[in-house]
Design an enzyme around this catalytic site. Structure first.
Site, PDB file in Angstrom:
ATOM      1  N   PRO A   9      48.457  44.788  36.577  1.00  0.00           N
ATOM      2  CA  PRO A   9      49.192  45.155  37.783  1.00  0.00           C
ATOM      3  C   PRO A   9      48.494  44.775  39.087  1.00  0.00           C
ATOM      4  CG  PRO A   9      48.304  47.100  36.685  1.00  0.00           C
ATOM      5  CD  PRO A   9      48.142  45.961  35.733  1.00  0.00           C
ATOM      6  N   ASN A  10      49.303  44.282  39.997  1.00  0.00           N
ATOM      7  CA  ASN A  10      48.902  43.928  41.365  1.00  0.00           C
ATOM      8  C   ASN A  10      48.066  42.647  41.452  1.00  0.00           C
ATOM      9  OD1 ASN A  10      50.119  46.319  42.618  1.00  0.00           O
ATOM     10  ND2 ASN A  10      48.514  47.433  41.544  1.00  0.00           N
ATOM     11  N   ARG A  17      46.202  40.391  48.567  1.00  0.00           N
ATOM     12  CA  ARG A  17      45.860  41.802  48.422  1.00  0.00           C
ATOM     13  C   ARG A  17      44.375  42.048  48.755  1.00  0.00           C
ATOM     14  NH1 ARG A  17      44.585  44.218  42.432  1.00  0.00           N
ATOM     15  NH2 ARG A  17      44.428  46.386  43.058  1.00  0.00           N
ATOM     16  N   TYR A  22      39.004  41.306  46.903  1.00  0.00           N
ATOM     17  CA  TYR A  22      39.423  40.389  45.831  1.00  0.00           C
ATOM     18  C   TYR A  22      39.390  38.905  46.232  1.00  0.00           C
ATOM     19  CZ  TYR A  22      40.937  44.768  43.716  1.00  0.00           C
ATOM     20  OH  TYR A  22      40.953  46.035  43.193  1.00  0.00           O
ATOM     21  N   ASN A  71      42.119  41.154  32.404  1.00  0.00           N
ATOM     22  CA  ASN A  71      41.880  42.015  33.559  1.00  0.00           C
ATOM     23  C   ASN A  71      43.074  42.962  33.611  1.00  0.00           C
ATOM     24  OD1 ASN A  71      41.521  43.315  35.969  1.00  0.00           O
ATOM     25  ND2 ASN A  71      41.001  41.472  37.142  1.00  0.00           N
ATOM     26  N   ALA A  74      44.412  48.410  37.230  1.00  0.00           N
ATOM     27  CA  ALA A  74      44.255  49.868  37.226  1.00  0.00           C
ATOM     28  C   ALA A  74      44.502  50.492  35.856  1.00  0.00           C
ATOM     29  CB  ALA A  74      45.194  50.483  38.262  1.00  0.00           C
ATOM     30  N   HIS A  77      41.647  51.969  33.677  1.00  0.00           N
ATOM     31  CA  HIS A  77      41.087  53.318  33.840  1.00  0.00           C
ATOM     32  C   HIS A  77      41.965  54.411  33.234  1.00  0.00           C
ATOM     33  CE1 HIS A  77      38.699  50.910  36.514  1.00  0.00           C
ATOM     34  NE2 HIS A  77      39.737  50.673  37.305  1.00  0.00           N
ATOM     35  N   ASP A  84      44.339  50.873  22.209  1.00  0.00           N
ATOM     36  CA  ASP A  84      44.850  50.789  20.837  1.00  0.00           C
ATOM     37  C   ASP A  84      45.343  49.379  20.514  1.00  0.00           C
ATOM     38  OD1 ASP A  84      44.256  53.444  20.456  1.00  0.00           O
ATOM     39  OD2 ASP A  84      46.319  54.162  20.619  1.00  0.00           O
ATOM     40  N   GLU A  95      36.818  41.863  28.671  1.00  0.00           N
ATOM     41  CA  GLU A  95      37.330  42.601  29.833  1.00  0.00           C
ATOM     42  C   GLU A  95      36.700  42.020  31.104  1.00  0.00           C
ATOM     43  OE1 GLU A  95      36.429  46.779  29.570  1.00  0.00           O
ATOM     44  OE2 GLU A  95      36.929  47.158  31.682  1.00  0.00           O
ATOM     45  N   HIS A  97      36.670  42.132  35.499  1.00  0.00           N
ATOM     46  CA  HIS A  97      37.080  42.682  36.787  1.00  0.00           C
ATOM     47  C   HIS A  97      36.499  41.817  37.888  1.00  0.00           C
ATOM     48  CE1 HIS A  97      38.683  46.142  34.812  1.00  0.00           C
ATOM     49  NE2 HIS A  97      37.559  46.202  34.111  1.00  0.00           N
ATOM     50  N   ILE A  98      37.321  41.512  38.851  1.00  0.00           N
ATOM     51  CA  ILE A  98      36.906  40.650  39.964  1.00  0.00           C
ATOM     52  C   ILE A  98      35.850  41.378  40.813  1.00  0.00           C
ATOM     53  CG2 ILE A  98      37.745  39.564  42.092  1.00  0.00           C
ATOM     54  CD1 ILE A  98      40.500  39.336  40.516  1.00  0.00           C
ATOM     55  N   SER A  99      36.127  42.637  41.102  1.00  0.00           N
ATOM     56  CA  SER A  99      35.199  43.422  41.925  1.00  0.00           C
ATOM     57  C   SER A  99      34.185  44.131  41.030  1.00  0.00           C
ATOM     58  CB  SER A  99      35.983  44.461  42.731  1.00  0.00           C
ATOM     59  OG  SER A  99      36.621  45.394  41.859  1.00  0.00           O
ATOM     60  N   ARG A 104      32.517  51.040  43.578  1.00  0.00           N
ATOM     61  CA  ARG A 104      33.730  51.544  44.221  1.00  0.00           C
ATOM     62  C   ARG A 104      33.988  53.017  43.865  1.00  0.00           C
ATOM     63  NH1 ARG A 104      38.333  47.314  43.217  1.00  0.00           N
ATOM     64  NH2 ARG A 104      39.250  48.518  44.934  1.00  0.00           N
ATOM     65  N   ARG A 108      37.105  54.478  39.234  1.00  0.00           N
ATOM     66  CA  ARG A 108      37.046  53.128  38.665  1.00  0.00           C
ATOM     67  C   ARG A 108      35.828  52.932  37.756  1.00  0.00           C
ATOM     68  NH1 ARG A 108      40.977  50.394  41.758  1.00  0.00           N
ATOM     69  NH2 ARG A 108      41.093  51.283  43.839  1.00  0.00           N
TER      70      ARG A 108
HETATM   71  C1  DQA Z   1      40.226  45.297  39.141  1.00  0.00           C
HETATM   72  C2  DQA Z   1      39.541  46.634  39.420  1.00  0.00           C
HETATM   73  C3  DQA Z   1      40.502  47.792  39.193  1.00  0.00           C
HETATM   74  O1  DQA Z   1      39.861  49.023  39.460  1.00  0.00           O
HETATM   75  C4  DQA Z   1      41.695  47.669  40.109  1.00  0.00           C
HETATM   76  O2  DQA Z   1      42.623  48.684  39.845  1.00  0.00           O
HETATM   77  C5  DQA Z   1      42.340  46.328  40.044  1.00  0.00           C
HETATM   78  C6  DQA Z   1      41.495  45.136  39.939  1.00  0.00           C
HETATM   79  C7  DQA Z   1      39.299  44.104  39.505  1.00  0.00           C
HETATM   80  O3  DQA Z   1      39.603  42.991  39.062  1.00  0.00           O
HETATM   81  O4  DQA Z   1      38.327  44.280  40.236  1.00  0.00           O
HETATM   82  O5  DQA Z   1      43.556  46.204  40.143  1.00  0.00           O
HETATM   83  O6  DQA Z   1      40.515  45.208  37.759  1.00  0.00           O
END
Ligand code: DQA
Length: 137
Positions: A9-10, A17, A22, A71, A74, A77, A84, A95, A97-99, A104, A108
């Site tokens: 998502p997002n 964004r 990011y 990735n 959200a 979390h 599963d 897995e 994550h960009i950040s 943070r 998270r």
């Molecule tokens: C994220 C980190 C998550 O906490 C956040 O909800 C995202 C992006 C990252 O790539 O840093 O949507 O997965």
């Protein structure tokens, strides 16, 4: 070698964004370069804002592909269902994550999916996807 990247998502709004977190690059542009740099690898890409669609994609490719870079945004979390799904498939999942999620908010700092994944990469921007690809290779 067939690798699937799944963004949650997002992440369709990368480049737009919260660029201070990011970055300014959109994912399609980055993907184009990644495919050029790894011409021998078949890299598929899927993005969804819907948890169930991400699970459907994991089921679809999880028995056929050599690895998955995920990735989960959200849902990382919150989602027992993604945990599963990862456990249900033979393909290794990395897995990403960009950040650096540990720099943070506290919510998270916990990942529901990490225990089901082969490994975790976070905090290196889009380079994290490249590192995940290298790890899978
Ligand atoms: C994220 C980190 C998550 O906490 C956040 O909800 C995202 C992006 C990252 O790539 O840093 O949507 O997965």
């Amino acid at each position: 070698m067939k690798i699937q990247i799944i963004n949650g998502p997002n992440l369709n709004l990368l480049g737009v964004r919260e660029p201070e977190i990011y970055g300014n690059n959109d994912f399609e542009h980055f993907l184009e370069q990644l495919r050029k740099d790894y011409p021998e690898i078949e890299i598929s890409y899927y993005q969804s804002n819907v948890e169930g669609f991400m699970i459907d994609k994991l089921h679809e490719v999880g028995f056929a592909y050599d690895g998955i870079i995920l990735n989960a945004g959200a849902y990382t979390h919150t989602s027992v269902a993604l945990h599963d799904a990862i456990r249900s498939i033979p393909a290794p999942v990395v897995e990403v994550h960009i950040s650096n999620v540990f720099q943070r908010e506290a919510f998270r700092h916990h990942s529901m999916i990490s225990p089901a994944c082969k490994g975790v990469i976070c905090g290196f921007g889009l380079t994290g996807y490249r590192l995940a690809l290298e790890a899978l290779i």
